[in-house]
Enzyme design. Structure first.
Site, PDB file in Angstrom:
ATOM      1  N   ARG A   1       0.953 -46.140 -27.436  1.00 20.89           N
ATOM      2  CA  ARG A   1       0.868 -46.967 -26.344  1.00 20.89           C
ATOM      3  C   ARG A   1      -0.101 -48.697 -27.490  1.00 20.89           C
ATOM      4  NH1 ARG A   1       0.480 -43.479 -22.344  1.00 20.89           N
ATOM      5  NH2 ARG A   1       2.428 -44.217 -21.069  1.00 20.89           N
TER       6      ARG A   1
ATOM      7  N   ARG B   1      -3.146  -1.579  -6.789  1.00 25.80           N
ATOM      8  CA  ARG B   1      -2.377  -2.917  -6.543  1.00 25.80           C
ATOM      9  C   ARG B   1      -2.567  -3.704  -8.160  1.00 25.80           C
ATOM     10  NH1 ARG B   1      -6.023  -5.168  -1.621  1.00 25.80           N
ATOM     11  NH2 ARG B   1      -7.484  -5.090  -2.474  1.00 25.80           N
TER      12      ARG B   1
ATOM     13  N   LYS C   1       1.138  -1.007   0.010  1.00 21.99           N
ATOM     14  CA  LYS C   1       0.603  -0.109   0.266  1.00 21.99           C
ATOM     15  C   LYS C   1       0.776   1.118  -0.140  1.00 21.99           C
ATOM     16  CE  LYS C   1      -4.231   0.026   2.027  1.00 21.99           C
ATOM     17  NZ  LYS C   1      -4.073  -1.454   3.182  1.00 21.99           N
TER      18      LYS C   1
ATOM     19  N   CYS D   1       8.599 -39.090 -23.162  1.00 21.96           N
ATOM     20  CA  CYS D   1       6.460 -39.082 -23.093  1.00 21.96           C
ATOM     21  C   CYS D   1       6.504 -39.518 -22.078  1.00 21.96           C
ATOM     22  CB  CYS D   1       7.236 -41.135 -24.593  1.00 21.96           C
ATOM     23  SG  CYS D   1       7.671 -41.938 -24.416  1.00 21.96           S
TER      24      CYS D   1
ATOM     25  N   TYR E   1      12.576 -32.546 -28.219  1.00 23.43           N
ATOM     26  CA  TYR E   1      10.050 -32.526 -27.691  1.00 23.43           C
ATOM     27  C   TYR E   1       9.849 -33.202 -26.860  1.00 23.43           C
ATOM     28  CZ  TYR E   1      10.100 -37.665 -28.902  1.00 23.43           C
ATOM     29  OH  TYR E   1      10.057 -38.172 -28.985  1.00 23.43           O
TER      30      TYR E   1
ATOM     31  N   SER F   1      13.635 -41.761 -26.776  1.00 21.74           N
ATOM     32  CA  SER F   1      12.506 -41.238 -25.299  1.00 21.74           C
ATOM     33  C   SER F   1      12.529 -41.499 -24.436  1.00 21.74           C
ATOM     34  CB  SER F   1      11.330 -42.287 -26.940  1.00 21.74           C
ATOM     35  OG  SER F   1      10.076 -40.885 -25.488  1.00 21.74           O
TER      36      SER F   1
ATOM     37  N   GLY G   1      -7.380  -8.022   3.638  1.00 23.18           N
ATOM     38  CA  GLY G   1      -8.011  -8.105   4.532  1.00 23.18           C
ATOM     39  C   GLY G   1      -7.311  -8.754   5.908  1.00 23.18           C
TER      40      GLY G   1
ATOM     41  N   HIS H   1      -2.249 -47.116 -13.799  1.00 24.62           N
ATOM     42  CA  HIS H   1      -3.402 -47.052 -15.178  1.00 24.62           C
ATOM     43  C   HIS H   1      -4.474 -46.117 -15.424  1.00 24.62           C
ATOM     44  CE1 HIS H   1      -6.150 -49.738 -17.482  1.00 24.62           C
ATOM     45  NE2 HIS H   1      -5.506 -49.436 -18.195  1.00 24.62           N
TER      46      HIS H   1
ATOM     47  N   ARG I   1       4.383 -47.479 -30.645  1.00 19.76           N
ATOM     48  CA  ARG I   1       5.326 -48.244 -29.495  1.00 19.76           C
ATOM     49  C   ARG I   1       5.016 -49.637 -29.500  1.00 19.76           C
ATOM     50  NH1 ARG I   1       5.638 -47.357 -23.165  1.00 19.76           N
ATOM     51  NH2 ARG I   1       3.230 -48.913 -23.316  1.00 19.76           N
TER      52      ARG I   1
ATOM     53  N   MET J   1      -4.887  -7.864   7.902  1.00 17.67           N
ATOM     54  CA  MET J   1      -4.572  -6.790   8.853  1.00 17.67           C
ATOM     55  C   MET J   1      -5.614  -5.874   9.426  1.00 17.67           C
ATOM     56  SD  MET J   1      -1.079  -7.012   8.662  1.00 17.67           S
ATOM     57  CE  MET J   1      -0.578  -6.975   6.633  1.00 17.67           C
TER      58      MET J   1
ATOM     59  N   ARG K   1      -3.611   2.631   8.283  1.00 19.29           N
ATOM     60  CA  ARG K   1      -3.798   1.777   7.329  1.00 19.29           C
ATOM     61  C   ARG K   1      -2.295   0.271   7.360  1.00 19.29           C
ATOM     62  NH1 ARG K   1      -7.254   2.462   3.068  1.00 19.29           N
ATOM     63  NH2 ARG K   1      -8.893   4.500   3.754  1.00 19.29           N
TER      64      ARG K   1
ATOM     65  N   GLY L   1      11.340 -42.680 -20.538  1.00 21.45           N
ATOM     66  CA  GLY L   1      10.172 -43.136 -20.112  1.00 21.45           C
ATOM     67  C   GLY L   1       9.725 -42.522 -18.824  1.00 21.45           C
ATOM     68  N   THR L   2       9.188 -41.511 -18.379  1.00 18.82           N
ATOM     69  CA  THR L   2       9.777 -40.939 -17.097  1.00 18.82           C
ATOM     70  C   THR L   2       9.314 -41.913 -15.960  1.00 18.82           C
ATOM     71  OG1 THR L   2       8.845 -38.949 -17.683  1.00 18.82           O
ATOM     72  CG2 THR L   2      11.039 -38.895 -17.462  1.00 18.82           C
ATOM     73  N   ASN L   3       8.342 -42.362 -16.789  1.00 19.05           N
ATOM     74  CA  ASN L   3       7.270 -43.367 -15.071  1.00 19.05           C
ATOM     75  C   ASN L   3       8.520 -44.332 -14.461  1.00 19.05           C
ATOM     76  OD1 ASN L   3       4.919 -41.343 -16.381  1.00 19.05           O
ATOM     77  ND2 ASN L   3       4.324 -43.250 -17.872  1.00 19.05           N
ATOM     78  N   ASP L   4       8.853 -45.139 -15.847  1.00 20.93           N
ATOM     79  CA  ASP L   4       9.410 -45.991 -15.204  1.00 20.93           C
ATOM     80  C   ASP L   4      10.650 -46.012 -15.331  1.00 20.93           C
ATOM     81  OD1 ASP L   4       7.533 -48.462 -15.620  1.00 20.93           O
ATOM     82  OD2 ASP L   4       7.866 -47.778 -17.587  1.00 20.93           O
TER      83      ASP L   4
HETATM   84  C1  PEP Z   1       6.890 -44.860 -18.943  1.00 23.12           C
HETATM   85  O1  PEP Z   1       7.321 -45.332 -18.414  1.00 23.12           O
HETATM   86  O2  PEP Z   1       7.352 -42.933 -18.376  1.00 23.12           O
HETATM   87  C2  PEP Z   1       6.327 -44.421 -19.920  1.00 23.12           C
HETATM   88  C3  PEP Z   1       6.090 -43.461 -20.708  1.00 23.12           C
HETATM   89  O3  PEP Z   1       5.707 -45.525 -21.243  1.00 23.12           O
HETATM   90  P1  PEP Z   1       4.430 -46.518 -19.609  1.00 23.12           P
HETATM   91  O4  PEP Z   1       4.272 -45.118 -19.208  1.00 23.12           O
HETATM   92  O5  PEP Z   1       3.623 -46.959 -21.029  1.00 23.12           O
HETATM   93  O6  PEP Z   1       4.846 -47.598 -19.043  1.00 23.12           O
HETATM   94 MG    MG Z   2       7.081 -47.385 -18.958  1.00 24.33          MG
END
Ligand code: PEP
Ligand code: MG
Length: 880
Positions: free
Chosen positions: A554, A332, A21, A840, A860, A772, A98, A448, A610, A100, A89, A774-777
């Site tokens: 997939r 503000r 303020k 991916c 990408y 590529s 609101g 899943h 894949r 203080m 103020r 696969g950052t899940n696994d």
């Molecule tokens: C992963 O593992 O990141 C991936 C993209 O493959 P999935 O999720 O199908 O195992």
């Molecule tokens: Mg995987």
């Protein structure tokens, strides 16, 4: 040390010291806007005061000195004839609306009241100001409950037969003031009559309000540090309650809901600040001001544009008009809706107020979610059942179903349903495709249900551990509430909450401005943006949302619809190679059909297909369900005497027995670390061979249509270069054979989702045209956390206790998984300069992860279809 700054001694950069303020008032007075004279006591003084219990040395003297300066500027005298009144103020460096305290009309007492009446000739106004001071002072300084003051006003109104506050006349107000003073005495307090005491005590109270319970809670919730302190601005009072040429109000320089250009204001004539907020009278709109006080209207329009040009953003203004003269009390950056934020940023860039880059940097990518998916319209009456993980954004209402079959049946009857499962498997995809949304008891952000929901663009709440789904009884229980098939629920995948019954939803469309902004993003970003799309339909949505190709299709998802799952199961249960080949031959034309659609939709762009990845048991029915059916058939047999029934039961039992045996054979202790991915492809080469045959055949067909396409074949779960080498040799043979004379160009590559693949990426790159991640696994195996269980079990506690800063299944863990990725990029590109590298895993649609991928030089990111706009924007922001 300097603790007190006149407004014209400060500026916008001094927010830390002068609060939002104070610095706003300083900056406005510097750019020539009409601000009532005043000064600000710094946050440093507040901190000192809170630590020692006393004003720091020199602060009070400086305050008096500046007060004197204000007297000179206004020509009024604090505590004297023609009395100067001030407001005290609060104003923290970070806005805490609101939280203080503020006290108005400080400086009034029994004698300055008389002077004020004399100076203004308005007895009612002066008395009303006085009663407001006593009321606010009692509440803020002495903690006398607000309701006692309200009760007194109410009782006087009843006694004197008055309806509204405005009906109270001078004599009523005098009675109220006396009663207020008595209220102080009853509470063992005295209202201080000495004006300088009032000022000192008010400043102390505002300082102390930094540590009020509500302010502390607000800071904790909003992650604001406790050691910032609040500044105190002392502003000479201007009055909006001096008649019909006076007013007070708030204004936004653009509409905070829609973002439309033009002043959006609410005000009340003949009123003081808190009346607008309190909602006692219905405020008027900006067009009314034009008619009522034209000079003020003109000033507001003119200054709003000055303010926007100066701050280069939409402003939220508080103003007061005193006898036709317009004063700014605050400015503000205005809060706004998601839709408005996009429109305002885009418009301002078009107007030349900011650059396109600045516009892009102003839009938090996640807010695009609220534009792309239906959202809950809360009205406070919802019955919340519980909360799980917000796995896929958007909200949906429908009847509960517990099985895929039921979902399909309901869908045929045009009933909307929500599929509720303990967790979902491949078996549920058919049901998922006809449901509005999903709710599961178990599973995490890459489970899943979560992955499929995002791909389908449907809302999902997963891992709602307080939920108990009982499939046998077809019921779900939360606490003492039990719901059954056909009962209505609402799931909100944006917040993770779910509700009993139907909650209203609102759908907003992606706006013209959002499209413009995304076009700008495309011009600026360096990262490509592809989609994770598993069906031709998803590919179409992805393309519409601006995906430049497919980063992950997939193929297992293509084996689920209609008859396909039956053929797939027969293939899995085959006892010999010829039998398996027979079923693969049946699957071949179906795969060709899907790939043709993919290639057509993504004409001119790459499509990464894949090959089969999940463990085969995922395609088989649920073991418990089979056992249940076998049990009831056996029961039937013991009772039945009908020959036909006996025969058909025995036939079904034989079938079930075979399925049951297969399930048992495929059972693994640790399926995610088991017989899946390229391991399947190596042991059953015919499966991958069929898939490659389909890819090349489809590619040929679409090429013959005159379309340019870029097929890429991807092998999952490679950890050893030999795996990829052997598979490549085999599959290249098939590709060659199918291509025949005209060579079909394609790329061959691998997922990088096993830590060993990162460590040996130089070798693996010899066999691959692309990687590529696969950052899940990769996250699962790097941390050793099950991607399907971690979030439901310990992740929240880990984050809550600061063991992990965030969920690595949502945002890539830079320190660990990210290091492996960097190593893989470096080693891979050292072997093959042209190696194309992307991501991916589900994290690929997360803004922070996109930024990381940009930083480590990926080509990408690939995200689910509805997250494409977020990825495009995030990619642009990381390139700026
Ligand atoms: C992963 O593992 O990141 C991936 C993209 O493959 P999935 O999720 O199908 O195992
Ligand atoms: Mg995987």
């Amino acid at each position: 040390k300097k603790y007190v700054y006149l407004f014209n001694e400060g500026n916008a950069e001094m927010t830390g010291l002068l609060g939002g303020k104070g610095s706003g008032l300083a900056e406005m007075s510097n750019i020539g806007l009409n601000v009532p004279p005043g000064f600000t006591i710094t946050t440093e003084a507040c901190i000192d005061f809170l630590n020692s219990g006393d004003f720091p040395e020199g602060m009070w003297d400086q305050t008096l000195e500046k007060l004197h300066e204000i007297e000179k500027r206004t020509g009024k005298k604090y505590g004297g004839e023609n009395p100067l009144l001030v407001s005290v103020r609060s104003g923290a460096p970070i806005s805490m609306p609101g939280m203080m305290d503020t006290i108005l009309n400080v400086g009034l007492n029994d004698s300055t009241l008389v002077s004020l009446i004399k100076a203004t000739g308005n007895e009612r106004f002066a008395l009303d100001s006085y009663r407001r001071l006593i009321q606010m002072f009692g509440d803020v300084v002495f903690g006398i409950d607000k309701s006692y003051f309200e009760d007194i006003i109410r009782s006087v109104k009843v006694e004197r037969n008055k309806k509204d506050d405005v009906d109270l006349d001078a004599s009523d107000l005098r009675v109220i003031i006396e009663k207020f003073k008595e209220l102080y005495i009853k509470n063992g307090k005295v209202f201080p009559l000495e004006p300088l005491d009032q000022l000192r005590i008010s400043v102390e109270a505002v300082f102390r309000s930094w540590n009020s319970e509500r302010a502390k809670v607000y800071r904790e919730l909003n992650g604001i540090q406790d050691n910032l302190g609040t500044a105190v601005s002392i502003v000479s009072m201007v009055f909006g309650n001096m008649g019909n040429d006076s007013a007070t109000g708030v204004a936004f320089t653009r509409d905070p809901n829609t973002g439309k250009k033009g002043i959006f204001a609410e005000y009340l004539t003949n009123a003081q600040g808190e009346d607008v907020v309190a909602g006692i009278r219905t405020p008027k709109e900006i067009e009314d001001l034009r008619n009522e006080i034209p000079s003020a209207y003109d000033e507001l329009i003119r200054s709003a544009s000055t303010l926007e040009k100066h701050y280069k953003d939409m402003q939220d203004i508080e103003f007061t008009v005193e006898k036709g003269i317009f004063y700014f009390l605050q400015t503000r950056t205005g809060k706004r809706s998601a839709k408005a934020s996009i429109k305002i940023a885009t418009d301002m860039a078009i107007e030349g107020l900011i650059t396109r880059e600045e516009a892009l940097m102003r839009i938090t990518p996640r807010i695009l979610d609220t534009l792309l998916h239906p959202q809950i319209k809360r009205n406070g009456k919802e019955v919340k059942l519980g909360k799980g993980l917000a796995a896929s954004p958007g909200a949906a209402v429908g009847m509960i179903v517990f099985t895929s079959e039921k979902a399909v049946e309901f869908a045929k009857e045009k009933k909307k349903c929500i599929l509720v499962r303990p967790e979902t498997t491949a078996d549920d995809v058919r049901g998922m495709s006809v449901s509005e949304g999903f709710l599961t008891q178990k599973g995490g952000m890459t489970s899943h249900a979560a992955v499929v929901a995002r791909a389908m663009g449907k809302p999902a709440v997963v891992g709602a551990e307080t939920l108990n789904v009982n499939l046998k009884e077809e019921s779900l229980t939360v606490g003492n509430i039990t719901l059954r098939e056909g009962d209505i629920v609402t799931v909100d995948g944006t917040s993770g909450e779910f509700y009993m019954g139907s909650v209203d939803l609102e759908v907003s469309k992606i706006t013209e401005e959002a499209l413009t902004l995304l076009e700008w993003a495309d011009k600026i970003r360096k990262l490509g943006v592809r989609a994770n799309a598993n069906t031709p339909e998803e590919a179409i949505i992805a393309r519409e949302n601006g995906a430049e190709g497919i980063g992950l299709a997939r193929t297992e998802r293509m084996f689920l619809g209609g008859d396909r799952i039956t053929i797939m199961r027969s293939m899995i249960m085959s006892n010999s190679l010829p039998e398996r080949l027979k079923y693969l031959d049946l699957l071949l034309p179906m795969q060709i059909h899907d790939f043709v659609e993919f290639f057509r939709t993504m004409e001119g762009y790459p499509v990464i297909i894949r090959l089969l990845d999940p463990p085969l048991h995922e395609f088989l029915p649920n073991k418990e369900e089979i056992m249940n059916e076998m049990f009831s058939l056996k029961l039937k047999l013991t009772k039945s005497s009908d020959n036909f029934e006996i025969d058909s039961s025995i036939a079904r039992l034989t079938d079930l027995n075979r399925i049951f045996q297969t399930i048992k054979n495929l059972e693994e202790f640790n399926p995610m670390l088991g017989f899946r991915g390229c391991r399947l492809g190596l042991i059953y080469p015919e499966i991958y061979e069929m898939q490659v045959r389909a890819i090349i055949t489809a590619a040929k067909r679409v090429t013959e249509e005159g379309k340019t396409i870029y097929p890429e074949i991807m092998i999952p779960l490679v950890g050893v270069d030999n795996e990829l080498r052997i598979i490549r040799e085999r599959l290249e043979k098939v590709a060659k054979e199918v291509s025949g004379k005209e060579k079909v160009p394609y790329k061959f590559g691998t997922m990088i989702e096993i830590p060993r693949a990162c460590l040996t990426a130089d070798k693996i790159a010899k066999e691959a045209d692309f990687f590529s991640f696969g950052t899940n696994d990769l996250t699962q195996m790097t941390f050793g956390y099950s991607r399907d269980d971690a979030e439901g079990k310990f992740m929240a506690a880990y984050i809550g206790e600061g063991i992990l800063p965030y969920d690595p299944f949502t945002t890539v863990d830079e320190e660990g998984v990210g290091e492996l990725m960097k190593m893989a990029v470096k080693k891979g590109k050292a072997t093959k300069k042209t190696l194309e590298v992307g991501i991916c895993g589900e994290q690929g649609g997360d803004p922070q992860t996109v930024e990381f991928c940009n930083r480590i030089g990926l080509d990408y990111v690939s995200a689910s279809p509805l997250r494409i706009p977020i990825a495009r924007l995030s990619a642009a922001r990381s390139a700026i």
